[in-house]
Design an enzyme around this catalytic site. Structure first.
Site, PDB file in Angstrom:
ATOM      1  CG  HIS A  85      -0.301   0.345   2.529  1.00 41.57           C
ATOM      2  ND1 HIS A  85      -0.162  -0.452   3.528  1.00 41.57           N
ATOM      3  CD2 HIS A  85      -0.862   1.427   3.260  1.00 41.57           C
ATOM      4  CE1 HIS A  85       0.153   0.046   4.361  1.00 41.57           C
ATOM      5  NE2 HIS A  85       0.389   1.687   4.361  1.00 41.57           N
ATOM      6  CG  ASP A 130       0.246  -3.982   2.744  1.00 31.97           C
ATOM      7  OD1 ASP A 130       0.716  -3.623   1.986  1.00 31.97           O
ATOM      8  OD2 ASP A 130      -0.406  -3.497   3.708  1.00 31.97           O
ATOM      9  CD  GLN A 217      -0.441   9.704   8.553  1.00 28.15           C
ATOM     10  OE1 GLN A 217      -1.199  10.069   9.229  1.00 28.15           O
ATOM     11  NE2 GLN A 217      -0.646  10.642   7.350  1.00 28.15           N
ATOM     12  N   GLY A 218       2.901   6.333   9.000  1.00 26.17           N
ATOM     13  CA  GLY A 218       3.983   7.024   8.372  1.00 26.17           C
ATOM     14  C   GLY A 218       5.125   5.682   8.723  1.00 26.17           C
ATOM     15  CG  ASP A 219       5.085   3.943  12.819  1.00 22.58           C
ATOM     16  OD1 ASP A 219       6.727   4.637  12.364  1.00 22.58           O
ATOM     17  OD2 ASP A 219       4.585   4.517  13.596  1.00 22.58           O
ATOM     18  CB  SER A 220       2.655   1.836   6.893  1.00 22.81           C
ATOM     19  OG  SER A 220       1.387   1.621   7.067  1.00 22.81           O
TER      20      SER A 220
HETATM   21  C1  4AZ Z   1      -0.984   4.113   8.917  1.00 20.49           C
HETATM   22  O1  4AZ Z   1      -1.730   4.559   8.777  1.00 20.49           O
HETATM   23  C2  4AZ Z   1      -0.678   3.438   9.925  1.00 20.49           C
HETATM   24  N1  4AZ Z   1      -1.867   1.277  14.122  1.00 20.49           N
HETATM   25  C3  4AZ Z   1      -0.259   2.607  10.744  1.00 20.49           C
HETATM   26  C4  4AZ Z   1      -0.417   1.493  11.330  1.00 20.49           C
HETATM   27  C5  4AZ Z   1      -1.450   1.195  12.304  1.00 20.49           C
HETATM   28  C6  4AZ Z   1      -2.137   2.374  12.384  1.00 20.49           C
HETATM   29  C7  4AZ Z   1      -1.848   3.325  10.494  1.00 20.49           C
HETATM   30  C8  4AZ Z   1      -1.449   0.587  13.460  1.00 20.49           C
HETATM   31  O2  4AZ Z   1       0.317   4.347   8.652  1.00 20.49           O
END
Ligand code: 4AZ
Length: 271
Positions: A85, A130, A217-220
């Site tokens: 993603h 993913d 968000q941003g750790d993805s």
């Molecule tokens: C994100 O938006 C996201 N708490 C990544 C991890 C988590 C939630 C959102 C898990 O990238």
């Protein structure tokens, strides 16, 4: 810019933090509450949860940052494993800058390498699967992170790390790499919150029942990892999604790497 956590809601996901966030750099949420695992982990909490601390230089040398605001891990010296993603599509792609070798993204000693190609998991449609690989223009001389090839490590305590938000909704990310520890959450327990939105064969959950520590968000795309029986880091997850960050009773959802290990290996050889 791409990515569920960055700009768009994937099909069929309704997670709040995935919804309509502007680009931000990854991170680890760390509001530290009183930590309780979803199931008994006895004494682990005081000794192992270091939630929301800055990682030491070279602590996670396989960790990389991607220019669209995601994380990743060096799977080979010239291949990064990240989340589907975070990517637009498979094919030639010279537009991603991969930053490695530093905790501080602004450091002048950062190693920056461009992408040449992307491979998104075949059949990825926003639900499960993913994962993606990025081929680099040149190898990065840093240790790689091996991936779990069986489910034996899908238990216990995991390390998460990233440059993402330190609280839900911050939308800023961090300059310095942060890390935290989260316990495994069984599928059945995870479904108490997510129900059938959890693709249990392809995803695994981690987090504290009490909330307070999580990816955000941003750790993805970044790795979730632990030590194997030989004491070496092994990747068990890829930061994927969740409803918000670090909420009570709401685990983070991670790509179950072991389930895709063969596909990942094959795809890396074909890149
Ligand atoms: C994100 O938006 C996201 N708490 C990544 C991890 C988590 C939630 C959102 C898990 O990238």
């Amino acid at each position: 810019m791409k990515g569920r956590l960055l700009t768009q809601s994937p099909p069929r996901r309704t997670g709040i933090s995935l919804a309509t966030r502007a680009a931000a750099v990854g991170a680890v949420a760390l509001a530290v509450a009183s930590l309780q695992p979803f199931t008994a982990h006895a004494d682990s909490r005081s000794t192992r949860v270091v939630g929301g601390t800055t990682a030491a230089q070279n602590e996670f040398p396989f960790m990389v940052h991607l220019s669209m605001g995601c994380g990743g891990a060096l799977y080979k010296k010239d291949v990064v494993l990240t989340a589907a993603h975070c990517m637009d599509r498979s094919g030639p792609n010279t537009g991603i800058t991969v930053t490695a070798g530093v905790n501080d993204l602004t450091s002048s000693s950062a190693i920056k390498v461009k992408s040449t190609k992307v491979k998104v998991a075949t059949g990825y449609d926003g639900t499960g699967k993913d994962w993606a690989l990025i081929k680099l223009a040149r190898p990065i001389d840093k240790p790689t992170l091996k991936i779990a090839t069986t489910d034996r490590y899908n238990r216990g305590m995991f390390t998460i790390a990233g440059w993402g938000d330190t609280r839900e909704g911050a939308n800023t990310g961090t300059t310095k790499l942060r890390k935290a520890t989260v316990p495994f959450v069984a599928d059945r327990t995870c479904k108490r919150h997510y129900g059938n939105r959890l693709v249990s064969k392809e995803e695994l959950c981690a987090g504290w029942q009490s909330g307070g520590i999580d990816t955000c968000q941003g750790d993805s795309g970044g790795p979730m990892f632990r030590k194997d029986d030989a004491g070496k880091w092994i990747q068990v997850g890829i930061v994927s999604w969740g409803d918000g960050c670090a909420r009570t009773g709401v685990p983070g959802v991670y790509t179950e790497v072991s389930h895709f290990a063969k596909d990942i290996a094959r795809a890396a050889n074909a890149l």
